[in-house]
Design a protein around this motif. Structure first.
Motif, mmCIF file in Angstrom:
data_model
loop_
_atom_site.group_PDB
_atom_site.id
_atom_site.type_symbol
_atom_site.label_atom_id
_atom_site.label_comp_id
_atom_site.label_asym_id
_atom_site.label_seq_id
_atom_site.Cartn_x
_atom_site.Cartn_y
_atom_site.Cartn_z
ATOM 1 N N GLU A 1 -6.923 8.334 -7.465
ATOM 2 C CA GLU A 1 -7.198 9.026 -8.729
ATOM 3 C C GLU A 1 -6.048 8.864 -9.727
ATOM 4 O O GLU A 1 -6.247 9.000 -10.928
ATOM 5 C CB GLU A 1 -7.489 10.509 -8.480
ATOM 6 N N GLU A 2 -4.849 8.553 -9.220
ATOM 7 C CA GLU A 2 -3.699 8.400 -10.109
ATOM 8 C C GLU A 2 -3.841 7.174 -11.001
ATOM 9 O O GLU A 2 -3.266 7.131 -12.086
ATOM 10 C CB GLU A 2 -2.409 8.266 -9.279
ATOM 11 N N GLY A 3 -4.579 6.168 -10.523
ATOM 12 C CA GLY A 3 -4.788 4.970 -11.337
ATOM 13 C C GLY A 3 -4.459 3.670 -10.638
ATOM 14 O O GLY A 3 -4.787 2.601 -11.127
ATOM 15 N N TRP A 4 -3.790 3.749 -9.481
ATOM 16 C CA TRP A 4 -3.431 2.518 -8.780
ATOM 17 C C TRP A 4 -4.494 2.153 -7.749
ATOM 18 O O TRP A 4 -5.304 2.992 -7.350
ATOM 19 C CB TRP A 4 -2.049 2.610 -8.131
ATOM 20 N N THR A 5 -4.458 0.901 -7.337
ATOM 21 C CA THR A 5 -5.366 0.420 -6.294
ATOM 22 C C THR A 5 -4.564 -0.404 -5.295
ATOM 23 O O THR A 5 -3.510 -0.949 -5.624
ATOM 24 C CB THR A 5 -6.493 -0.464 -6.863
ATOM 25 N N ALA A 6 -5.068 -0.490 -4.067
ATOM 26 C CA ALA A 6 -4.433 -1.289 -3.022
ATOM 27 C C ALA A 6 -5.534 -1.778 -2.088
ATOM 28 O O ALA A 6 -6.549 -1.100 -1.910
ATOM 29 C CB ALA A 6 -3.405 -0.468 -2.256
ATOM 30 N N THR B 1 -8.998 3.160 -4.168
ATOM 31 C CA THR B 1 -8.831 3.524 -5.578
ATOM 32 C C THR B 1 -8.282 4.930 -5.662
ATOM 33 O O THR B 1 -8.992 5.896 -5.378
ATOM 34 C CB THR B 1 -10.177 3.427 -6.325
ATOM 35 N N PHE C 1 0.837 -1.195 0.000
ATOM 36 C CA PHE C 1 0.000 0.000 0.000
ATOM 37 C C PHE C 1 0.878 1.253 0.000
ATOM 38 O O PHE C 1 1.464 1.590 1.028
ATOM 39 C CB PHE C 1 -0.894 -0.026 1.254
ATOM 40 N N PRO C 2 0.978 1.955 -1.124
ATOM 41 C CA PRO C 2 1.779 3.181 -1.156
ATOM 42 C C PRO C 2 1.144 4.260 -0.266
ATOM 43 O O PRO C 2 -0.073 4.316 -0.117
ATOM 44 C CB PRO C 2 1.719 3.629 -2.621
#
Lengths: 253, 293
Positions: free
Chosen positions: A138-143, A136, A73-74
């Motif tokens: 907004e940049e496009g990644w998910t965790a 989700t 998770f960033p």
């Protein structure tokens, strides 16, 4: 071939369909909207908000996952307020850290019967909820992370919403300013989270308390919460809020 | 022999017959002559009685074209913010990508704090904090994308409804023996590869390959783009989690969204090349004002 009498012509049916569809969406115009600041893009955000609130069921729950589904998770945005450029932010956060957040308080004010403040220990005494959900960005990644906290609705119930209450505004230590409508605020999966993956919420993820608004994009889930203000009118924060700075207020999309 | 047929057809004003005959001229030594004949027939067809593009086709075509342009522009911007593609439900800078596109500085691997485990035990998921400013114009990028998506949804819905009601799909996409036969499609493909320039009919009198590409774009690529896009909306996925199952998760849907976009861009290039090769001004005029002069 003889012409059969038609009850409704094609043209009439199409016109009726368009009128009915417009009527459904126009119903949303009575809904308070975030300001557009003259931007067509913000107007489109509002169209999405109306469409979602009109067409999607209010009570739908997001999917929840199992512990085996947890992922890395960033942490983005503010990841350490103790080293913030703004001196009073850094100083306050360092004080909280040395007191293990016993000096931290969440204030609940606005159109409520019993305004007040909550310590972390007091929030933890309320019935909790643990959920494993997808974040989700907004940049496009998910965790996928596990969140433990008190449903926001519990805190709002304890404060006693007045009949005029429609929105909840949030403020954070790192000076963010945002709000959600009561449909998201009272949603069963909207949490004031103090735990992540079975541990205390890490600093980088918003310790001691962050919001989880699971049906919207990640930036609505504000970290480092300090204030919660119940309002009768939508408060987008003006120059400190998202719409004036070029970002959507409603991000269910 | 074929030339004789064409010539005879022209004499009789039967340009449709001439056109079909011209299509069947495949001998290499006739190709140059065939091109000349096509141009001749093209001028001839300006006065023939073949149908022109309907007003609703012209209108929805240009609204769709404008919104697809805005969607492509903003979509590339959004992809540049996180130019990594994954398979499954979750994917981020701390998990391995399926594909990494070198289209912005954001696919930088340094710039993160030392990873710390988020659970006990070996191989546990980690957390790390980003320590560099990324390229991010998603404020306008996302909102423009969704604004254009609303416009395209309206135009697309109007197009499909009108196409069904007016029998456009039945007559011009599926109708006609040429479109339905594999042999016709194969011949048309070979002719295209040889540089055969189709006639600018300026109307919905589409060739086999042309109508096949329209069917693929309208009924396959476009719905795939819409559904994978909706899958990425947290509010929509909450209502219809079946979308997540259908595409294998949020990140799979995002990857398929990009793949469908790539196919659409291939179609766009082929479409514009064919429009130019078959008479740009005439074709644009036919799709705009709806006449062939």
């Amino acid at each position: 071939m003889t012409a059969r009498p038609r009850l409704v012509t094609r043209r009439e049916a199409l016109a009726a369909g368009v009128a009915a569809g417009g009527g459904v969406l126009l119903g949303g115009c009575s809904r308070p909207m975030p300001p557009t600041y003259g931007s067509l893009l913000r107007l489109a955000d509002n169209l999405t908000y109306v469409a979602h609130r009109t067409l999607l069921p209010d009570e739908s729950l997001v999917r929840e996952y199992g512990r085996a589904d947890l992922t890395s998770f960033p942490a983005v945005g503010t990841i350490d307020p103790a080293s913030a450029k703004r001196a009073e932010v850094a100083e306050t956060y360092r004080r909280w850290l040395t007191s293990s957040f016993s000096e931290w308080r969440l204030s609940v004010t606005g159109t409520v019967a019993r305004p007040g403040t909550w310590s972390l220990a007091e929030l933890k005494r309320l019935p909790s909820r643990t959920q494993i959900t997808k974040h989700t960005c907004e940049e496009g990644w998910t965790a996928i992370g596990e969140w433990t906290g008190v449903p926001l609705s519990r805190v709002l119930d304890a404060a006693g919403l007045q009949p005029s209450a429609r929105f909840v505004t949030f403020k954070s230590l790192d000076r963010r300013y945002d709000s959600i409508d009561l449909l998201d605020a009272l949603h069963p999966q909207t949490l004031l989270a103090y735990g992540m993956n079975g541990r205390d919420l890490p600093v980088a993820h918003g310790a001691p308390l962050r919001l989880r608004v699971e049906r919207q994009i990640g930036y609505k889930s504000m970290k480092f919460l300090t204030e919660l203000i119940v309002t009768a009118h939508l408060d987008d924060g003006g120059g400190r809020g998202y719409p004036k700075n070029g970002w959507a207020w409603y991000t269910g999309i | 022999m074929a030339r004789a047929v064409v010539a005879r057809s022209l004499v009789h004003g039967d340009s449709e017959h001439a056109r079909l005959s011209a299509r069947r001229v495949t001998s290499p030594c006739h190709e140059q002559k065939t091109d000349q004949m096509n141009r001749l027939i093209g001028r001839e067809s300006a006065v023939d009685s073949a149908p022109v593009h309907a007003r609703w086709v012209r209108l929805t075509h240009w609204v769709a074209a404008a919104s697809v342009a805005a969607l492509a522009f903003s979509g590339v911007e959004i992809l540049m913010v996180h130019p990594r593609l994954y398979w499954g439900e979750a994917g981020n800078d701390l998990t391995p990508p399926l594909l990494e596109l070198p289209i912005s500085r954001n696919h930088r691997h340094g710039g993160w704090t030392t990873p710390t485990p988020l659970l006990d035990g070996p191989g546990a998921p980690v957390s790390a904090g980003r320590t560099f400013e990324i390229f991010n114009q998603n404020g306008w990028g996302r909102s423009l994308h969704f604004l254009a998506a609303w416009v395209l949804a309206a135009a697309g819905l109007a197009y499909v409804l009108a196409g069904v009601v007016a029998g456009h799909f039945r007559r011009h996409f599926l109708g006609g023996r040429e479109a339905l036969s594999v042999a016709a499609l194969w011949r048309d493909l070979r002719e295209h590869l040889r540089g055969f320039v189709p006639l600018p009919t300026g109307g919905p009198d589409y060739g086999p390959l042309q109508r096949t590409s329209y069917v693929v774009v309208v009924f396959l690529v476009a719905p795939l783009l819409v559904l994978t896009g909706l899958t990425m909306s947290p509010a929509v996925a909450a209502v219809a989690p079946v979308l997540l199952d259908l595409f294998g998760g949020h990140q799979s849907a995002r990857t398929l969204h990009f793949a469908a976009f790539a196919v659409l861009m291939l179609f766009f290039v082929a479409h514009v090349v064919m429009v130019i090769r078959s008479g740009f001004g005439r074709q644009v005029r036919a799709m705009t004002v709806g006449d062939r002069r």
